[in-house]
Write a protein that holds these residues in place. Sequence first.
Motif, PDB file in Angstrom:
ATOM      1  N   VAL A  51       0.841  -1.204   0.000  1.00 31.60           N
ATOM      2  CA  VAL A  51       0.000   0.000   0.000  1.00 31.60           C
ATOM      3  C   VAL A  51       0.869   1.244   0.000  1.00 31.60           C
ATOM      4  O   VAL A  51       0.627   2.201  -0.750  1.00 31.60           O
ATOM      5  CB  VAL A  51      -0.951   0.006   1.209  1.00 31.60           C
ATOM      6  N   LEU A  52       1.907   1.261   0.835  1.00 27.25           N
ATOM      7  CA  LEU A  52       2.791   2.415   0.889  1.00 27.25           C
ATOM      8  C   LEU A  52       3.507   2.612  -0.446  1.00 27.25           C
ATOM      9  O   LEU A  52       3.751   3.747  -0.869  1.00 27.25           O
ATOM     10  CB  LEU A  52       3.795   2.254   2.030  1.00 27.25           C
ATOM     11  N   GLY A  53       3.849   1.501  -1.119  1.00 27.58           N
ATOM     12  CA  GLY A  53       4.455   1.621  -2.441  1.00 27.58           C
ATOM     13  C   GLY A  53       3.508   2.253  -3.446  1.00 27.58           C
ATOM     14  O   GLY A  53       3.906   3.103  -4.255  1.00 27.58           O
ATOM     15  N   ALA A  54       2.226   1.856  -3.407  1.00 25.39           N
ATOM     16  CA  ALA A  54       1.235   2.446  -4.308  1.00 25.39           C
ATOM     17  C   ALA A  54       1.053   3.926  -3.994  1.00 25.39           C
ATOM     18  O   ALA A  54       0.948   4.773  -4.897  1.00 25.39           O
ATOM     19  CB  ALA A  54      -0.093   1.698  -4.184  1.00 25.39           C
ATOM     20  N   ALA A  55       0.991   4.269  -2.694  1.00 25.83           N
ATOM     21  CA  ALA A  55       0.846   5.666  -2.308  1.00 25.83           C
ATOM     22  C   ALA A  55       2.070   6.479  -2.725  1.00 25.83           C
ATOM     23  O   ALA A  55       1.947   7.641  -3.162  1.00 25.83           O
ATOM     24  CB  ALA A  55       0.621   5.765  -0.810  1.00 25.83           C
ATOM     25  N   ALA A  56       3.245   5.896  -2.591  1.00 20.57           N
ATOM     26  CA  ALA A  56       4.469   6.596  -3.011  1.00 20.57           C
ATOM     27  C   ALA A  56       4.428   6.896  -4.505  1.00 20.57           C
ATOM     28  O   ALA A  56       4.815   7.984  -4.945  1.00 20.57           O
ATOM     29  CB  ALA A  56       5.690   5.745  -2.662  1.00 20.57           C
ATOM     30  N   GLU A  57       3.949   5.942  -5.290  1.00 21.58           N
ATOM     31  CA  GLU A  57       3.819   6.169  -6.736  1.00 21.58           C
ATOM     32  C   GLU A  57       2.855   7.312  -7.018  1.00 21.58           C
ATOM     33  O   GLU A  57       3.101   8.169  -7.872  1.00 21.58           O
ATOM     34  CB  GLU A  57       3.332   4.887  -7.417  1.00 21.58           C
ATOM     35  N   ALA A  58       1.738   7.332  -6.270  1.00 24.31           N
ATOM     36  CA  ALA A  58       0.760   8.405  -6.451  1.00 24.31           C
ATOM     37  C   ALA A  58       1.360   9.764  -6.111  1.00 24.31           C
ATOM     38  O   ALA A  58       1.165  10.755  -6.831  1.00 24.31           O
ATOM     39  CB  ALA A  58      -0.470   8.131  -5.580  1.00 24.31           C
ATOM     40  N   VAL A  59       2.105   9.826  -5.009  1.00 25.06           N
ATOM     41  CA  VAL A  59       2.715  11.086  -4.584  1.00 25.06           C
ATOM     42  C   VAL A  59       3.781  11.530  -5.585  1.00 25.06           C
ATOM     43  O   VAL A  59       3.938  12.726  -5.867  1.00 25.06           O
ATOM     44  CB  VAL A  59       3.310  10.919  -3.166  1.00 25.06           C
ATOM     45  N   TYR A  60       4.501  10.562  -6.137  1.00 23.89           N
ATOM     46  CA  TYR A  60       5.527  10.896  -7.142  1.00 23.89           C
ATOM     47  C   TYR A  60       4.908  11.642  -8.321  1.00 23.89           C
ATOM     48  O   TYR A  60       5.476  12.602  -8.839  1.00 23.89           O
ATOM     49  CB  TYR A  60       6.218   9.626  -7.618  1.00 23.89           C
ATOM     50  N   HIS A  61       3.731  11.192  -8.746  1.00 21.04           N
ATOM     51  CA  HIS A  61       3.079  11.843  -9.893  1.00 21.04           C
ATOM     52  C   HIS A  61       2.686  13.278  -9.578  1.00 21.04           C
ATOM     53  O   HIS A  61       2.464  14.063 -10.507  1.00 21.04           O
ATOM     54  CB  HIS A  61       1.860  11.038 -10.330  1.00 21.04           C
TER      55      HIS A  61
END
Length: 954
Positions: free
Chosen positions: A684-694
């Motif tokens: 989940v944190l990896g998915a959130a990190a990807e979202a924040v990166y965008h």
Amino acid sequence: MTDGPLPASLRVEVLGPLRLLVCGAPVDVPGGRRRAVLALLALAEGRIVTVDRLVDALWPSGVPASGRQALHNHVSRLRGHLGPAASRLQRHHDGYRLGLERDELDLAQARALLALAQASAERNPGGAFLLLREAHALWRGPLLADLTDVEPVAAAVEECEQLGREVTDALIATAVSAGRAEEVVGPAAASAAADPLREPAVLLYMRALAATGEAPRALRAGREYRRRLVEETGLDPSPALDDLEKDIVGVGSAPVSAPPVTVLIGREPEVAALHRLLATERLVTLVGPGGVGKTRVAVEVARQSSTATVLALAPVTDPAAIAHALAAALHLNVDRGDVLTACVSVLGERTGLLVIDNCEHLLDGVRDTVDEILSCCPGTTVLATSREPLSLAPEHVRRLTPLGLPRPGRDPAQAPSVALFLERARRVRPGPHPTARELRTIADIVRRVDGMPLAIELAAGRLSTFSLDDLSGRLDRSLDLLGGGSTSAECRHRTLRATVEWSYRLLAQDERRLFRHLSVFTDGVDLDTAERVATELDLTGDPGSALARLVDASMINAAFDGTTRYRMLETLRAFGLDRLAADGEDRAAAERMARWAVELTARFHAATQTRREADADAELRRELPNLRTAWRLIRDSGSLDDAVAMVVALYDAIAYRDLVEIRNWAEELADDPALDGHPHAGLVLGAAAEAVYHRGDYVRAERLARAGLKKGVEGEGAEGAEGAEGRTPWQCLMVLSVAELARGAHDAVVRHSLAAAELAGPHRESLGIAALATAYAGDPDAARALNDRGRAHAVSPSMRAWGSYVAGEIENLAGHGELAERHYVEAVDLARSGGATFLVGVATVGLLSVRAAQGRIHEALEGYRDVVGYFARTGNWTHLWTTLRNLAELLRRLGDDETAASIDAAADQAPDAPAAAGSAPATARRPVPGRTAVLDAARQAIERNLGPERRNTR
């Protein structure tokens, strides 16, 4: 009913669906047995109800060993529902007692009002009428409909219904005496129709009609009652009927005038189309949901036809009465012989149109009648209105849809739905033409009621009570807010809820259940989902048949646009959700929808790794409104496992698609304290990190990614590894890679990417990211080798697109423009085919840089206009800055140094702009423009440099 003062206010209503109000606020009482306990205690009107009587009522076939304890549990929970009024529910040695004042139980209140009215009727009929009208209004619909399988409740319901008849009879009689008969014609007609053989109801109906100048109708009602009584019982009516008929004839009758017809708005094409159809078809049935305007359209067709007869079936409840209603419409007096035969004889001698309105509740009878008419009356054409087809062989079905809604960019007042609202609003609140802001509010209102004419008219009518903004703010309660106030005899059209209820009650039990459970799907369902829901509900019949019946009954619309889709109008869906809650099924429906969402997202995740990615993308985008609803249901219920499963499965949607909303879900879940300790917290944190990166927040993206890696290690240490993708968050390494790439830390990029490739496999994008960093570091040969390894294993269109994009970047850096262009074009095509819109954007930026370098200036500028708009819409400033830097380089070559310098200055100062080597220095003391300003400047520069002769006007 009680002794001494009582605490918090309490009210129980049994003259309709069971309703509990504490301190004036409605309180939901879930569960059939608990509701039965409340009903039995309330119906006792302050008397003690023994435990034995309660358990016998709840378990009539035999009290289980735990029955008494279960009863005590229900009572305990019922006290919880009573809140501050809990002390009203008292335990006695052998039972329970609910303390209620007389005005706190609608049944007792109705009885008291009736007694007061009867005592004052002779000396003050006007005052008695007001009391009785108040009492009559206490009946709200079917009495305790969900509790009539409890025998004592069923017995009480019969007594309440008898009291209701007494109140109605007294109301009608008093209204006639007080000179207010026009106000009770509707209740009188409904009372007579409810029990056609009850003579007092028929006589009162006749008196009300005669008192309002409808003597011919009154006499016809008497004749129909006389015939029906003889045919069904062999009895003659009492002398009272003869006396009343003589009185009516003595009074005489005023000519019957047609009711005023309102302006028909927005239906001219439908009326014209029906005229064309009726010129060639013998039977046309106009179908559609209640409130869509079928009657009004049919009446207009009849009005324009010089030989039309209108048979209104709304007040007819007995199929045997159809022929008699037809005789009345034809102005026939049939004292003996078969009534339908007489009608057919008359119709057979003429040419004309017969309009039969509101057929849905008498389908079998109407079907037989129409079949007879079509067979024996060659000159007669039939136009029927119904919520479902008649299913006769010569029938041509035409479906009436809601009025057209306002279109973006056009004057809202030109939309038929808005025009109808404005016309009806002027009747209740004359005034100046609405302002532009008010028109936007009206446009929103008509959209929210689906463009349904009945709902629009009711909403406009509420302007007599509410301001336009007040009406808009309360429209989420539209089914209850849009109540009528109409004095029409067709009582079921008084409110939007009543109109929907009418259709709902015509359905079989299984069809009602399916309708309720499909209502949770905000944007409808496909055939597979609908049949799956039906199967899980364990319907007794074929799931497809139940679904077809809902479509035929206009409770669900079927659309055939590529794939079959079943949707509800929002007003119908709101009713379905209300019924779900009322029947205690809302939790089960929410859980079923959550399972559906988890399975759909898992299916999406699996398919995006294959060549079937395009189908998965199309399904995801099609179902996004439903997934949005499911997400909120899951979050509101606290189901962490379901929320985690959705976010983890949607990683590719977060990374490669412009579905910003899903990125927000990932961030929301990452911030949930409950996530700590979950075995998939790292994913989940990896998915959130990807979202924040965008969004360009590299600092937070990196923090989330490192936290995710730590959670993954903890999870493996605690429970053991379960496969590379099952536990270890390789996605976190991916985010670290791209964050470092944006900073220009190429060695770190390669290290993280190769580690991710070991975990996720070579088919993912990891090797391509390592190749990009290697190419940017100046080693194209090593970059090609890395990228070729990844492309050899790529399967899905998006991963193949990624490999082509990286190949394009490598060749572009190496100065091989034509080869780079081929790779970029292939990347754009592959990404677009798989729905990977983000990849389309980044590959397009590379492609435009090549075309600009080749001197294809207009192609490049037009492309920049589109891709700048894309990244701006999705909020992806990380890649928007790269795009703007490339645009600035082109603008500088075109001599537009001022704009280029402003863009570079803004990018150099932006924390979310990727590092760029060799960017042009900003002019000394140049003010740095904000994001809005820099976007405006870039767009203006594109248009300015395109020139009017080549400017695309899209």
